[in-house]
Design a protein around this motif. Structure first.
Motif, PDB file in Angstrom:
ATOM      1  N   ALA A 175       0.840  -1.198   0.000  1.00  0.00           N
ATOM      2  CA  ALA A 175       0.000   0.000   0.000  1.00  0.00           C
ATOM      3  C   ALA A 175       0.872   1.243   0.000  1.00  0.00           C
ATOM      4  CB  ALA A 175      -0.916   0.009   1.223  1.00  0.00           C
ATOM      5  N   ASP A 176       0.398   2.297  -0.688  1.00  0.00           N
ATOM      6  CA  ASP A 176       1.133   3.559  -0.647  1.00  0.00           C
ATOM      7  C   ASP A 176       1.300   4.011   0.800  1.00  0.00           C
ATOM      8  OD1 ASP A 176       1.590   3.778  -3.318  1.00  0.00           O
ATOM      9  OD2 ASP A 176       0.016   5.236  -3.715  1.00  0.00           O
ATOM     10  N   GLY A 177       2.481   4.542   1.110  1.00  0.00           N
ATOM     11  CA  GLY A 177       2.803   4.938   2.467  1.00  0.00           C
ATOM     12  C   GLY A 177       3.564   3.883   3.248  1.00  0.00           C
ATOM     13  N   ASP A 178       3.635   2.659   2.701  1.00  0.00           N
ATOM     14  CA  ASP A 178       4.369   1.575   3.369  1.00  0.00           C
ATOM     15  C   ASP A 178       5.866   1.853   3.395  1.00  0.00           C
ATOM     16  OD1 ASP A 178       2.159   0.047   3.903  1.00  0.00           O
ATOM     17  OD2 ASP A 178       2.540  -1.467   2.370  1.00  0.00           O
ATOM     18  N   THR A 179       6.505   1.269   4.398  1.00  0.00           N
ATOM     19  CA  THR A 179       7.962   1.142   4.405  1.00  0.00           C
ATOM     20  C   THR A 179       8.293  -0.305   4.063  1.00  0.00           C
ATOM     21  OG1 THR A 179       8.310   2.875   6.045  1.00  0.00           O
ATOM     22  CG2 THR A 179      10.061   1.255   5.799  1.00  0.00           C
ATOM     23  N   LEU A 180       9.104  -0.495   3.029  1.00  0.00           N
ATOM     24  CA  LEU A 180       9.464  -1.826   2.547  1.00  0.00           C
ATOM     25  C   LEU A 180      10.949  -2.072   2.719  1.00  0.00           C
ATOM     26  CD1 LEU A 180       7.604  -1.940  -0.902  1.00  0.00           C
ATOM     27  CD2 LEU A 180       6.681  -2.521   1.354  1.00  0.00           C
ATOM     28  N   ILE A 181      11.296  -3.294   3.098  1.00  0.00           N
ATOM     29  CA  ILE A 181      12.677  -3.771   2.998  1.00  0.00           C
ATOM     30  C   ILE A 181      12.735  -4.652   1.763  1.00  0.00           C
ATOM     31  CG2 ILE A 181      14.498  -5.148   4.043  1.00  0.00           C
ATOM     32  CD1 ILE A 181      13.289  -4.471   6.789  1.00  0.00           C
ATOM     33  N   LEU A 182      13.597  -4.304   0.819  1.00  0.00           N
ATOM     34  CA  LEU A 182      13.749  -5.086  -0.403  1.00  0.00           C
ATOM     35  C   LEU A 182      15.087  -5.813  -0.370  1.00  0.00           C
ATOM     36  CD1 LEU A 182      12.413  -2.769  -3.258  1.00  0.00           C
ATOM     37  CD2 LEU A 182      11.164  -4.345  -1.778  1.00  0.00           C
ATOM     38  N   ASP A 183      15.018  -7.113  -0.472  1.00  0.00           N
ATOM     39  CA  ASP A 183      16.169  -8.001  -0.483  1.00  0.00           C
ATOM     40  C   ASP A 183      16.868  -7.929  -1.845  1.00  0.00           C
ATOM     41  OD1 ASP A 183      17.840 -10.116   0.254  1.00  0.00           O
ATOM     42  OD2 ASP A 183      16.345 -11.659  -0.176  1.00  0.00           O
ATOM     43  N   ALA A 184      18.019  -8.568  -1.937  1.00  0.00           N
ATOM     44  CA  ALA A 184      18.666  -8.767  -3.234  1.00  0.00           C
ATOM     45  C   ALA A 184      17.950  -9.899  -3.973  1.00  0.00           C
ATOM     46  CB  ALA A 184      20.133  -9.102  -3.028  1.00  0.00           C
ATOM     47  N   GLY A 185      18.349 -10.152  -5.210  1.00  0.00           N
ATOM     48  CA  GLY A 185      17.785 -11.274  -5.964  1.00  0.00           C
ATOM     49  C   GLY A 185      17.026 -10.812  -7.187  1.00  0.00           C
ATOM     50  N   SER A 186      16.935 -11.694  -8.181  1.00  0.00           N
ATOM     51  CA  SER A 186      16.366 -11.327  -9.471  1.00  0.00           C
ATOM     52  C   SER A 186      14.856 -11.114  -9.419  1.00  0.00           C
ATOM     53  CB  SER A 186      16.707 -12.401 -10.514  1.00  0.00           C
ATOM     54  OG  SER A 186      16.270 -13.679 -10.083  1.00  0.00           O
ATOM     55  N   THR A 187      14.121 -11.901  -8.626  1.00  0.00           N
ATOM     56  CA  THR A 187      12.673 -11.726  -8.568  1.00  0.00           C
ATOM     57  C   THR A 187      12.315 -10.450  -7.813  1.00  0.00           C
ATOM     58  OG1 THR A 187      12.490 -14.141  -8.518  1.00  0.00           O
ATOM     59  CG2 THR A 187      10.488 -12.903  -8.120  1.00  0.00           C
ATOM     60  N   VAL A 188      13.052 -10.143  -6.744  1.00  0.00           N
ATOM     61  CA  VAL A 188      12.837  -8.878  -6.038  1.00  0.00           C
ATOM     62  C   VAL A 188      13.223  -7.709  -6.942  1.00  0.00           C
ATOM     63  CG1 VAL A 188      13.479  -7.479  -4.042  1.00  0.00           C
ATOM     64  CG2 VAL A 188      13.105  -9.926  -3.771  1.00  0.00           C
ATOM     65  N   ALA A 189      14.254  -7.876  -7.768  1.00  0.00           N
ATOM     66  CA  ALA A 189      14.627  -6.830  -8.722  1.00  0.00           C
ATOM     67  C   ALA A 189      13.491  -6.573  -9.708  1.00  0.00           C
ATOM     68  CB  ALA A 189      15.904  -7.222  -9.463  1.00  0.00           C
ATOM     69  N   ALA A 190      12.849  -7.641 -10.180  1.00  0.00           N
ATOM     70  CA  ALA A 190      11.700  -7.477 -11.075  1.00  0.00           C
ATOM     71  C   ALA A 190      10.561  -6.746 -10.375  1.00  0.00           C
ATOM     72  CB  ALA A 190      11.238  -8.847 -11.571  1.00  0.00           C
ATOM     73  N   PHE A 191      10.355  -7.053  -9.098  1.00  0.00           N
ATOM     74  CA  PHE A 191       9.320  -6.386  -8.310  1.00  0.00           C
ATOM     75  C   PHE A 191       9.670  -4.914  -8.101  1.00  0.00           C
ATOM     76  CE2 PHE A 191       8.104  -5.004  -4.001  1.00  0.00           C
ATOM     77  CZ  PHE A 191       6.721  -5.045  -4.118  1.00  0.00           C
ATOM     78  N   GLY A 192      10.899  -4.636  -7.707  1.00  0.00           N
ATOM     79  CA  GLY A 192      11.304  -3.271  -7.425  1.00  0.00           C
ATOM     80  C   GLY A 192      11.173  -2.346  -8.614  1.00  0.00           C
ATOM     81  N   GLN A 193      11.372  -2.883  -9.806  1.00  0.00           N
ATOM     82  CA  GLN A 193      11.262  -2.060 -11.009  1.00  0.00           C
ATOM     83  C   GLN A 193       9.845  -1.565 -11.255  1.00  0.00           C
ATOM     84  OE1 GLN A 193      13.208  -3.944 -14.409  1.00  0.00           O
ATOM     85  NE2 GLN A 193      14.773  -4.768 -13.050  1.00  0.00           N
TER      86      GLN A 193
END
Length: 257
Positions: free
Chosen positions: A91-109
């Motif tokens: 949800a907008d306003g969230d604080t996220l911790i994003l891990d390394a890795g190719s699937t998280v990279a696809a998500f982060g984009q």
């Protein structure tokens, strides 16, 4: 009550960590039949966790790590579908911790148009996130891990201890019920374990090829309740075990947009 198959397999992996095992000897120790041990070893061999020998088994040789570019090229469509499905959990306003890795990279984009605070050690995401006007970006320092284009080590750990988040979005080399997230190094799982502790919710992004996979030797245990976003209802047996281990399952499909 008889010992469950996952418990037996965990004990077999622990026994194998100190050397080759003999089927008959282990069957006696676990109070099960030799045929039961052979079935367990057959399963572990199928997921490439062990290599069968005459009368027993040994741990499979740990495979060489692939680069981030190589991982992005494998199951790319599935990873993008998982990434799109995971957007519904944020949800907008969230604080996220994003891990390394190719699937998280696809998500982060996919986050460039969102309004979020992002804490990450995933250096591959920086070109996609630094110009996004709605993102407050915190990058964890530390030692560079070139194969995943990420930071690890005590500096990353100590920085993360100062922060908490709504959700941690994680990837892994393997996801195994009763054991957790499998990775190549203790530095990786130390940071992943802290990511899970510092977040209110844990979300794991893993395509079906990662489920039940135990090729590496370092493990980050999962919390009591967590969410798995994957791309297939198979392997059904492993998904059932993961559900029993606390996972809320979300299956992405090619139709997700």
């Amino acid at each position: 009550m008889s010992m469950r198959s996952q418990e037996r397999r965990n004990l077999l992996l622990e026994a194998l960590s100190v050397g080759e095992i003999d089927v008959d000897e282990v069957a006696l120790r676990l109070n099960v039949s030799a045929s039961t041990v052979r079935r367990d070893l057959q399963h572990l061999s199928a997921i490439r966790a062990v290599r069968r020998t005459y009368g027993g088994a040994i741990l499979a040789r740990r495979p060489p790590e692939t680069t981030l570019a190589e991982r992005l090229a494998v199951n790319g469509a599935e990873k993008r579908a998982i990434a799109r499905a995971a957007l519904d959990l944020v949800a907008d306003g969230d604080t996220l911790i994003l891990d390394a890795g190719s699937t998280v990279a696809a998500f982060g984009q996919l986050l460039a148009t969102r309004r979020l605070r992002i804490i990450t050690n995933n250096l591959a995401l920086l070109p996609f996130l630094t110009e996004a006007p709605g993102l407050d970006l915190v990058v964890l320092g530390g030692a560079l891990r070139a194969t995943s284009m990420s930071t690890i080590g005590p500096l990353a750990v100590e920085a993360l201890r100062l922060m908490t988040a709504d959700r941690a979005i994680l990837s892994a080399d393997g996801v195994v019920a009763g054991r957790g997230l499998c990775e190549a190094s203790l530095d990786q799982v130390t940071l992943k374990s802290l990511m899970m502790r510092q977040a209110r919710e844990v979300i794991v992004l893993a395509d079906a090829s990662k489920l039940g996979r135990a090729e590496q030797t370092a493990w980050a245990p999962l919390p009591r309740n967590w969410t798995l976003v994957t791309d297939s209802h198979e392997p059904a047996e492993e998904l059932q075990r993961l559900s029993e281990a606390g996972a809320e399952l979300r299956i992405a499909t090619a139709s997700v947009t």
